[in-house]
Design a protein around this motif. Structure first.
Motif, PDB file in Angstrom:
ATOM      1  N   THR A  38      10.043   0.099 -22.765  1.00 11.82           N
ATOM      2  CA  THR A  38      10.884  -0.648 -21.829  1.00 11.82           C
ATOM      3  C   THR A  38      10.839  -2.152 -22.081  1.00 11.82           C
ATOM      4  OG1 THR A  38       9.070  -0.294 -20.288  1.00 11.82           O
ATOM      5  CG2 THR A  38      11.042   0.911 -19.842  1.00 11.82           C
ATOM      6  N   SER A  39      12.009  -2.779 -21.845  1.00 13.06           N
ATOM      7  CA  SER A  39      12.121  -4.241 -21.871  1.00 13.06           C
ATOM      8  C   SER A  39      11.739  -4.779 -20.491  1.00 13.06           C
ATOM      9  CB  SER A  39      13.576  -4.652 -22.120  1.00 13.06           C
ATOM     10  OG  SER A  39      13.985  -4.261 -23.381  1.00 13.06           O
ATOM     11  N   ALA A  40      11.741  -6.094 -20.381  1.00 10.31           N
ATOM     12  CA  ALA A  40      11.550  -6.721 -19.071  1.00 10.31           C
ATOM     13  C   ALA A  40      12.780  -6.440 -18.198  1.00 10.31           C
ATOM     14  CB  ALA A  40      11.380  -8.222 -19.261  1.00 10.31           C
ATOM     15  N   LEU A  41      12.642  -6.555 -16.884  1.00 11.09           N
ATOM     16  CA  LEU A  41      13.819  -6.448 -16.020  1.00 11.09           C
ATOM     17  C   LEU A  41      14.845  -7.482 -16.484  1.00 11.09           C
ATOM     18  CD1 LEU A  41      12.444  -6.121 -12.349  1.00 11.09           C
ATOM     19  CD2 LEU A  41      12.511  -4.422 -14.163  1.00 11.09           C
ATOM     20  N   VAL A  44      14.540 -11.506 -16.802  1.00  9.40           N
ATOM     21  CA  VAL A  44      13.179 -12.007 -16.545  1.00  9.40           C
ATOM     22  C   VAL A  44      12.648 -12.840 -17.721  1.00  9.40           C
ATOM     23  CG1 VAL A  44      10.769 -11.247 -16.308  1.00  9.40           C
ATOM     24  CG2 VAL A  44      12.511 -10.391 -14.745  1.00  9.40           C
ATOM     25  N   THR A  45      12.921 -12.412 -18.955  1.00 15.23           N
ATOM     26  CA  THR A  45      12.412 -13.204 -20.091  1.00 15.23           C
ATOM     27  C   THR A  45      13.082 -14.582 -20.105  1.00 15.23           C
ATOM     28  OG1 THR A  45      12.099 -11.132 -21.262  1.00 15.23           O
ATOM     29  CG2 THR A  45      11.891 -13.138 -22.571  1.00 15.23           C
ATOM     30  N   ASP A  46      14.381 -14.619 -19.794  1.00 15.93           N
ATOM     31  CA  ASP A  46      15.067 -15.925 -19.721  1.00 15.93           C
ATOM     32  C   ASP A  46      14.428 -16.797 -18.642  1.00 15.93           C
ATOM     33  OD1 ASP A  46      16.859 -15.300 -21.714  1.00 15.93           O
ATOM     34  OD2 ASP A  46      18.394 -14.572 -20.332  1.00 15.93           O
ATOM     35  N   GLY A 116       6.869 -10.296 -18.664  1.00 17.59           N
ATOM     36  CA  GLY A 116       8.073  -9.550 -18.266  1.00 17.59           C
ATOM     37  C   GLY A 116       7.954  -8.075 -18.591  1.00 17.59           C
ATOM     38  N   GLU A 117       7.576  -7.746 -19.813  1.00 16.99           N
ATOM     39  CA  GLU A 117       7.471  -6.347 -20.236  1.00 16.99           C
ATOM     40  C   GLU A 117       6.286  -5.660 -19.552  1.00 16.99           C
ATOM     41  OE1 GLU A 117       9.084  -8.391 -22.069  1.00 16.99           O
ATOM     42  OE2 GLU A 117      10.727  -7.165 -22.814  1.00 16.99           O
ATOM     43  N   ARG A 118       5.186  -6.402 -19.380  1.00 11.83           N
ATOM     44  CA  ARG A 118       4.023  -5.762 -18.748  1.00 11.83           C
ATOM     45  C   ARG A 118       4.360  -5.356 -17.319  1.00 11.83           C
ATOM     46  NH1 ARG A 118       0.216 -10.539 -20.174  1.00 11.83           N
ATOM     47  NH2 ARG A 118      -1.226  -9.635 -18.669  1.00 11.83           N
ATOM     48  N   GLY A 182       7.824  -2.878 -24.566  1.00 11.45           N
ATOM     49  CA  GLY A 182       8.496  -3.310 -25.792  1.00 11.45           C
ATOM     50  C   GLY A 182       8.123  -4.749 -26.105  1.00 11.45           C
ATOM     51  N   PHE A 183       8.528  -5.239 -27.289  1.00 14.34           N
ATOM     52  CA  PHE A 183       8.545  -6.676 -27.567  1.00 14.34           C
ATOM     53  C   PHE A 183       7.187  -7.307 -27.882  1.00 14.34           C
ATOM     54  CE2 PHE A 183       9.289 -10.972 -25.196  1.00 14.34           C
ATOM     55  CZ  PHE A 183       9.902 -11.590 -26.267  1.00 14.34           C
ATOM     56  N   LEU A 184       6.073  -6.552 -27.650  1.00 15.49           N
ATOM     57  CA  LEU A 184       4.751  -7.186 -27.723  1.00 15.49           C
ATOM     58  C   LEU A 184       3.871  -6.604 -28.818  1.00 15.49           C
ATOM     59  CD1 LEU A 184       3.918  -7.061 -23.893  1.00 15.49           C
ATOM     60  CD2 LEU A 184       5.287  -8.748 -25.143  1.00 15.49           C
ATOM     61  N   GLY A 196      10.038 -11.443 -31.352  1.00 17.01           N
ATOM     62  CA  GLY A 196      11.396 -12.003 -31.441  1.00 17.01           C
ATOM     63  C   GLY A 196      12.226 -11.537 -30.265  1.00 17.01           C
ATOM     64  N   ARG A 197      13.069 -12.442 -29.723  1.00 19.01           N
ATOM     65  CA  ARG A 197      13.899 -12.102 -28.564  1.00 19.01           C
ATOM     66  C   ARG A 197      14.693 -10.824 -28.849  1.00 19.01           C
ATOM     67  NH1 ARG A 197      14.955 -15.474 -24.377  1.00 19.01           N
ATOM     68  NH2 ARG A 197      15.414 -13.459 -23.446  1.00 19.01           N
ATOM     69  N   ASN A 198      14.832 -10.007 -27.842  1.00 19.16           N
ATOM     70  CA  ASN A 198      15.508  -8.705 -27.940  1.00 19.16           C
ATOM     71  C   ASN A 198      14.769  -7.716 -28.840  1.00 19.16           C
ATOM     72  OD1 ASN A 198      17.756  -9.529 -26.298  1.00 19.16           O
ATOM     73  ND2 ASN A 198      18.336 -10.808 -28.030  1.00 19.16           N
ATOM     74  N   GLY A 199      13.476  -7.969 -29.044  1.00 22.60           N
ATOM     75  CA  GLY A 199      12.719  -7.181 -30.017  1.00 22.60           C
ATOM     76  C   GLY A 199      12.280  -5.789 -29.566  1.00 22.60           C
ATOM     77  N   SER A 200      12.565  -5.404 -28.318  1.00 20.46           N
ATOM     78  CA  SER A 200      12.106  -4.072 -27.886  1.00 20.46           C
ATOM     79  C   SER A 200      12.759  -2.951 -28.695  1.00 20.46           C
ATOM     80  CB  SER A 200      12.407  -3.846 -26.408  1.00 20.46           C
ATOM     81  OG  SER A 200      11.802  -4.836 -25.641  1.00 20.46           O
ATOM     82  N   ASP A 201      13.964  -3.192 -29.196  1.00 22.67           N
ATOM     83  CA  ASP A 201      14.613  -2.183 -30.054  1.00 22.67           C
ATOM     84  C   ASP A 201      13.708  -1.892 -31.249  1.00 22.67           C
ATOM     85  OD1 ASP A 201      16.866  -2.358 -28.444  1.00 22.67           O
ATOM     86  OD2 ASP A 201      17.934  -3.727 -29.788  1.00 22.67           O
TER      87      ASP A 201
HETATM   88  N1  ASP Z   1      12.587  -9.021 -22.907  1.00 20.04           N
HETATM   89  C1  ASP Z   1      12.714  -9.506 -24.271  1.00 20.04           C
HETATM   90  C2  ASP Z   1      13.923 -10.424 -24.386  1.00 20.04           C
HETATM   91  O1  ASP Z   1      14.656 -10.599 -23.426  1.00 20.04           O
HETATM   92  C3  ASP Z   1      12.761  -8.404 -25.280  1.00 20.04           C
HETATM   93  C4  ASP Z   1      13.887  -7.415 -25.132  1.00 20.04           C
HETATM   94  O2  ASP Z   1      14.597  -7.391 -24.116  1.00 20.04           O
HETATM   95  O3  ASP Z   1      14.069  -6.608 -26.042  1.00 20.04           O
HETATM   96  O4  ASP Z   1      14.124 -11.001 -25.420  1.00 20.04           O
END
Ligand code: ASP
Ligand code: ADP
Ligand code: MG
Length: 458
Positions: A38-41, A44-46, A116-118, A182-184, A196-201
């Protein structure tokens, strides 16, 4: 060995209690062994990024994070004990955040962004347990071994492989669904990193590769990969299947539906990726695989905004060895990343596209490094910048050997009176990119997309 399916839910699928409820239903209803990332809500990262610098912003941010997560948990009806568990975790995690220095950089910033992810992952696991599913929160940091390139840490797949098996296989064997952040990642010394941003994929495909999954499902807010961003182009069509190569190229050139690095862990595996819509789970989505069987002739049109094109030119550049190397090593040295290169065959010009915010430092460095070439023998006589442009890219494996694609693209743009500032074609013939003014982007995509769609399968 148990080969679980991996599900990844992005921030758009986790923005509200209602959305999370939908996510929890999808997980609870799925059959067979499963690992969830899972990503952050959403947002939340922003929020973490913007609230880190100043003291006053920090206090407000912590308040907002507490309020948002408690409200969502409350709306999800967590009963007292589990809620208590999540509540305690929330307070402990937020106090980690409060104890970090102001305007953190490097390792401290990554630790802050990890929150955020935690929180989201702990929350999803708590809701699942509360609803009777056998699920466990897994902090993904010790699973992904990375270097210490803070903010964009690179994952060492070999060490990650054994860490993932060691920690997730026992849970899978007892029938538990691991719900993983994700992401960590962690460095060898146990310091928190982000990939990296959006890295949960990418977290999801790394777990898929390590656990030899048949499929990784990336759940998001659209039905799959479309011929153009469906949020902006109503005529865009869903692609049932697409190759790794095409998806990677489309992502690199702006199709935000997957992170550009998502597919590398899978290149030597048989794991396929499926993009699915959290809000319409019945839809088959898009399958990303090595050899698509139902691909057809459709092309994708993507765009990257916020770009500038830098052109280094001069008659004296012709045939002089080392100019390109000098230019690009200078660009690399200032940490700018080149998205596209185009060189005129006479070598009078080398143009490249970088992000707008990287222009000042890049041009300053080029001025310095190329000073001799410019002043002494005038081999280079200009460094020109065109800002506020976008790269539009047409992607498709079947472009190879298909006549006239470039012709159609340029006549569509000509028809709309849109001028093309630079052009580049990937040597693999998977893509053609062109640069246009940002104010022309929407119109350009519409024109190119509809021209290629009409001529689909030619
Ligand atoms: N929460 C992180 C971001 O916004 C990672 C992700 O969403 O994949 O960059
Ligand atoms: P998530 O939070 O699930 O990671 P993202 O916002 O990162 O979601 O990615 C989903 C978004 O990608 C969609 O809402 C859509 O607007 C955008 N997108 C851009 N190009 C495409 C495309 N070609 N096909 C599908 N979606 C696309
Ligand atoms: Mg995403």
């Amino acid at each position: 060995m148990i080969k679980p399916c991996i599900f990844k839910f992005g921030g758009t699928s986790l923005a509200t209690a209602e959305n999370i409820s939908q996510v929890v239903d999808i997980i609870a209803r799925s059959e067979g062994p499963l690992v969830v990332v899972t990503s952050a809500l959403g947002g939340v990262t922003d929020l973490l990024v913007s609230g880190l610098p100043a003291d006053s912003a920090r206090g407000a941010m912590v308040k907002r994070l507490r309020k948002r997560h408690l409200e969502v948990a409350g709306e999800l009806g967590l009963a007292a004990p589990a809620h208590d568990g999540f509540g305690k975790y929330l307070e402990a995690t937020l106090s980690d955040l409060e104890s970090l220095p102001l305007d953190p950089t490097g390792r401290d910033r990554d630790l802050a962004l990890s929150i955020g992810e935690r929180l989201s992952t702990n929350l999803v696991a708590a809701v699942l347990s509360e609803r009777g599913a056998q699920a466990a929160y897994v902090d993904g940091r010790p699973l992904l071994r990375t270097d210490s390139n803070w903010g964009a840490a690179r994952v060492d797949l070999d060490s990650t492989h054994s860490l993932v098996s060691e920690r997730l296989e026992p849970l899978l064997k007892e029938g538990t669904i691991p719900i993983v952040t994700g992401f960590l990642g962690n460095t060898e010394r146990g310091e928190t990193t982000t990939i990296g941003r959006n890295g949960s994929d990418l977290t999801a495909t790394i777990l898929g590769a390590c656990l030899q999954s048949d499929e990784v499902w990336i759940w998001t807010d659209v039905d799959g990969i479309f011929t153009a961003d469906p949020r902006h182009y109503k005529d865009a069509r869903l692609l049932p299947e697409i190759s790794y190569r095409e998806a990677a190229e489309a992502a690199y050139f702006g199709a935000a539906v997957i992170h550009p690095h998502t597919l590398w862990p899978l290149l030597e595996t048989d794991t396929a990726v499926r993009i699915k819509n959290t809000f319409d789970p019945g839809c088959d989505g898009t399958l990303i695989c090595r050899h698509p069987r139902r691909r057809g002739g459709t092309l994708l049109t993507t765009s990257v905004d916020g770009i500038a094109v830098v052109t280094v030119g001069g008659y004296g550049m012709v045939g002089v060895p080392g100019i390109a190397a000098t230019i690009f090593s200078t660009v690399q040295a200032v940490g700018a990343s080149v998205l596209m290169i185009s060189q005129s065959s006479s070598e009078h010009n080398i143009s490249f596209a970088i992000k707008d915010e990287e222009v000042d430092r890049t041009v300053e460095a080029l001025d310095r490094v190329l000073a001799d070439w410019m002043r002494l023998d005038h081999r280079i006589d200009r460094i020109r910048v065109v800002s506020q442009v976008s790269i539009i890219t047409v992607v498709g494996e079947n472009m190879k050997g298909r006549h006239g694609v470039a012709g159609k693209i340029f006549s569509a743009l000509g028809h709309e009176r849109i001028s093309v500032i630079a052009i580049a074609q990937g040597s693999s013939e998977y893509s053609i990119s062109m640069v246009v003014k940002s104010s022309d982007t929407r119109r350009a995509i519409r024109a190119v997309h509809s021209e290629l769609d009409v001529n689909n399968g030619d």
